[in-house]
Design a protein around this motif. Sequence first.
Motif, PDB file in Angstrom:
ATOM      1  N   MET A  88       4.687   2.834  -4.473  1.00 45.61           N
ATOM      2  CA  MET A  88       5.002   2.521  -3.113  1.00 45.61           C
ATOM      3  C   MET A  88       6.145   2.983  -2.571  1.00 45.61           C
ATOM      4  O   MET A  88       6.299   3.444  -1.322  1.00 45.61           O
ATOM      5  N   LEU A  89       7.222   3.453  -3.256  1.00 44.27           N
ATOM      6  CA  LEU A  89       8.526   3.688  -2.843  1.00 44.27           C
ATOM      7  C   LEU A  89       8.725   5.537  -3.093  1.00 44.27           C
ATOM      8  O   LEU A  89       9.515   5.857  -2.528  1.00 44.27           O
ATOM      9  N   VAL A  90       8.065   5.903  -4.067  1.00 43.36           N
ATOM     10  CA  VAL A  90       8.400   7.445  -4.148  1.00 43.36           C
ATOM     11  C   VAL A  90       8.141   8.337  -2.950  1.00 43.36           C
ATOM     12  O   VAL A  90       9.127   9.004  -2.561  1.00 43.36           O
ATOM     13  N   GLU A  91       6.900   8.268  -2.248  1.00 47.03           N
ATOM     14  CA  GLU A  91       6.718   8.994  -1.212  1.00 47.03           C
ATOM     15  C   GLU A  91       7.683   8.810   0.047  1.00 47.03           C
ATOM     16  O   GLU A  91       8.087   9.761   0.611  1.00 47.03           O
ATOM     17  N   PRO A  92       7.906   7.502   0.568  1.00 43.81           N
ATOM     18  CA  PRO A  92       8.789   7.274   1.504  1.00 43.81           C
ATOM     19  C   PRO A  92      10.232   7.637   1.258  1.00 43.81           C
ATOM     20  O   PRO A  92      10.798   8.209   1.989  1.00 43.81           O
ATOM     21  N   LEU A  93      10.713   7.544  -0.093  1.00 48.16           N
ATOM     22  CA  LEU A  93      11.951   8.043  -0.244  1.00 48.16           C
ATOM     23  C   LEU A  93      12.115   9.596  -0.466  1.00 48.16           C
ATOM     24  O   LEU A  93      13.154   9.998   0.199  1.00 48.16           O
ATOM     25  N   LYS A  94      11.180  10.279  -0.962  1.00 42.98           N
ATOM     26  CA  LYS A  94      11.017  11.614  -0.444  1.00 42.98           C
ATOM     27  C   LYS A  94      11.280  12.089   0.804  1.00 42.98           C
ATOM     28  O   LYS A  94      11.785  13.096   1.291  1.00 42.98           O
ATOM     29  N   THR A  95      10.467  11.407   1.822  1.00 41.50           N
ATOM     30  CA  THR A  95      10.403  11.621   3.362  1.00 41.50           C
ATOM     31  C   THR A  95      11.761  11.356   3.810  1.00 41.50           C
ATOM     32  O   THR A  95      12.296  12.335   4.527  1.00 41.50           O
TER      33      THR A  95
END
Length: 205
Positions: A177-184
Amino acid sequence: MRNPDTWLRQQIWQLLWQGPGAVSTYWSIPVPLVCTALSLGGPPGLAGATCCVLLVSVLLGLLLILVDEIDSCRNHDLGLLRLSAAKSRDRIAKLGIRSNQVDRFVDALWFNPELNAAFRNTRLQSVELMVLGLDLLSRIASRYGRCGRRVFEANHYPMLRAMELFECITLAEAEKMLVEPLKTWLKDSPQYDPEGWALSLFEGF
C-alpha cells in the motif's frame, strides 16, 4: 526520484567519516601523533615506543569504524536506517518541531520486535522510503533555519500519513500500500522551497 540504494551507500560513507567510531578515532589519534613527532628528536627507543602507541591507536580506530559499519549494515541495513531516522528527528527538533508521529516511527525502528525480525529476512522498501523521505525533508528544512518549520509543515503530510498507516497495517500490507505513493511523493519537488535548496539534493540522484 532519489534512488534508495544510492542513498544507502551515501549513508554508509557518512557513517565511515562521521559515525561514533570515526569521531572516537579523530579524538584519540592527535595526542599520540604529537608525542611521536616530539619524540623524533629524542632517544631512538622513545621514538619507537611512541610510534607503536600511535600505530595501536590507528588500528583501534579502524577497528571501531569497521565495527560501526558491520553493526549498521547487518539485517538489511536496519542500523543505517535507525541512525538516519534519529538524525532527521534531531534536525527537525532543532527547528522547534515536535512530531509524535515521527517519534513513534523512529522508536519502532529501534524497539519494534516484529519489524526487527522482518529485517533479518528481507528489506522493507516502505520503511526505507519513509526514512529516505524524512532525511530529505529534514535536510531541506534545516537549510532554511527559522523558516525551515514552514518548509517542513508544507510538505510533511504524505510522509506522516504513510507513517500513520504503517502503524495500523501489517508489514506485508505496508509493502503493497505504501511503496508506490511514497515513490510518487519523492518524485515531486517540495511545494514550498523558495530558494530551490531541494534541487541540489535531487540532482545528485
